[in-house]
Design an enzyme around this catalytic site. Structure first.
Site, PDB file in Angstrom:
ATOM      1  N   ASP A  32       0.863  -1.179   0.000  1.00 39.10           N
ATOM      2  CA  ASP A  32       0.000   0.000   0.000  1.00 39.10           C
ATOM      3  C   ASP A  32       0.901   1.231   0.000  1.00 39.10           C
ATOM      4  OD1 ASP A  32      -1.599   2.241   1.118  1.00 39.10           O
ATOM      5  OD2 ASP A  32      -3.132   0.712   1.391  1.00 39.10           O
ATOM      6  N   ILE A  33       0.575   2.215  -0.825  1.00 37.18           N
ATOM      7  CA  ILE A  33       1.433   3.409  -0.886  1.00 37.18           C
ATOM      8  C   ILE A  33       1.403   4.200   0.414  1.00 37.18           C
ATOM      9  CG2 ILE A  33       1.392   3.608  -3.398  1.00 37.18           C
ATOM     10  CD1 ILE A  33      -0.686   5.855  -3.067  1.00 37.18           C
ATOM     11  N   ASN A  88     -12.702  -3.031   4.441  1.00 40.35           N
ATOM     12  CA  ASN A  88     -13.815  -2.087   4.486  1.00 40.35           C
ATOM     13  C   ASN A  88     -14.731  -2.340   3.289  1.00 40.35           C
ATOM     14  OD1 ASN A  88     -12.456  -0.802   6.671  1.00 40.35           O
ATOM     15  ND2 ASN A  88     -11.258   0.366   5.209  1.00 40.35           N
ATOM     16  N   GLN A  95     -14.444   2.329   2.785  1.00 38.46           N
ATOM     17  CA  GLN A  95     -13.862   1.851   1.535  1.00 38.46           C
ATOM     18  C   GLN A  95     -13.626   3.029   0.604  1.00 38.46           C
ATOM     19  OE1 GLN A  95     -16.177  -1.157  -0.520  1.00 38.46           O
ATOM     20  NE2 GLN A  95     -14.518  -1.602  -1.950  1.00 38.46           N
ATOM     21  N   HIS A 101     -10.541  -5.633  -1.508  1.00 32.10           N
ATOM     22  CA  HIS A 101      -9.163  -5.787  -1.064  1.00 32.10           C
ATOM     23  C   HIS A 101      -9.100  -5.973   0.450  1.00 32.10           C
ATOM     24  CE1 HIS A 101     -10.005  -1.455  -0.936  1.00 32.10           C
ATOM     25  NE2 HIS A 101      -9.044  -1.328  -0.033  1.00 32.10           N
ATOM     26  N   HIS A 103      -6.408  -5.428   3.659  1.00 29.76           N
ATOM     27  CA  HIS A 103      -5.161  -4.824   4.140  1.00 29.76           C
ATOM     28  C   HIS A 103      -4.517  -5.787   5.135  1.00 29.76           C
ATOM     29  CE1 HIS A 103      -6.049  -0.545   2.959  1.00 29.76           C
ATOM     30  NE2 HIS A 103      -7.284  -1.028   2.963  1.00 29.76           N
TER      31      HIS A 103
END
Length: 143
Positions: A32-33, A88, A95, A101, A103
Site C-alpha cells: 500500500d502506498i 472495508n 472503503q 481488497h 489490508h
C-alpha cells in the site's frame, strides 16, 4: 473483468506500477502506498469485484489463501508482533477503492503508527437485545 476507472485494475494490467509482494493467476498483492506500518500490503483478486457483497466464494477463498501465505512471510521475515487484517466494504465503512481488497498491516508494538480504536457499547445491550439483533441478522439460526 477490468473496470476502466479502477486503480487496482490498472495495477493488475501494469498500467500503474506497484511493489509486488505476491502474485498468482487469480490474486495480486502489493505494498500500500500509505504504508501505515512498514510492510502494509493489499491483497486483491484479479477479477474485479466491488466489495464482499459482489465476491463469489471461490474468489474469497483464493484471496484468503493468499492472505495466509503473505501473513506467514511477514511473520517470518519482518519480526512482527502481530498483523491486523482490515477490510472495508462500502463508503460508510471507509472503503475508498471499490475493488475488493484486504489490508495486511504488520504490527511492531506501541507507537508503530496504526491506531485501532474500538468504542464499546456493551452497557447498551442486554442479552435480550443481543438475541433480537441475532434473530434479525439470521432468523434461520434461531429455529
Amino acid at each position: 473483468m477490468k473496470q476502466e476507472n479502477c486503480v487496482f485494475c490498472k495495477i493488475i494490467n501494469h498500467e500503474i506500477p506497484s511493489a509486488k509482494v505476491y502474485e498468482d493467476e487469480n490474486i495480486l498483492a502489493f505494498l500500500d502506498i500509505s504504508q501505515v506500518t512498514e510492510g502494509h500490503t493489499l491483497v486483491i483478486p484479479k477479477k474485479h469485484c466491488k466489495d464482499i457483497f459482489e465476491l463469489d466464494e471461490q474468489t474469497l477463498a483464493q484471496v484468503f489463501q493468499a492472505v495466509k501465505k503473505i501473513a506467514g512471510k511477514m511473520q517470518e521475515n519482518l519480526e512482527v508482533d502481530g498483523i491486523n487484517l482490515v477490510n472495508n466494504n462500502g463508503k460508510n465503512a471507509g472503503q475508498e477503492v471499490f475493488h475488493y481488497h484486504v489490508h495486511l498491516i504488520p504490527r511492531y508494538g506501541k507507537g508503530d503508527g496504526y491506531l485501532a480504536v474500538w468504542k464499546t457499547n456493551s452497557s447498551k445491550y442486554t442479552p435480550g437485545i443481543l438475541q433480537r439483533i441475532a434473530e434479525k441478522i439470521n432468523p434461520e439460526m434461531q429455529k
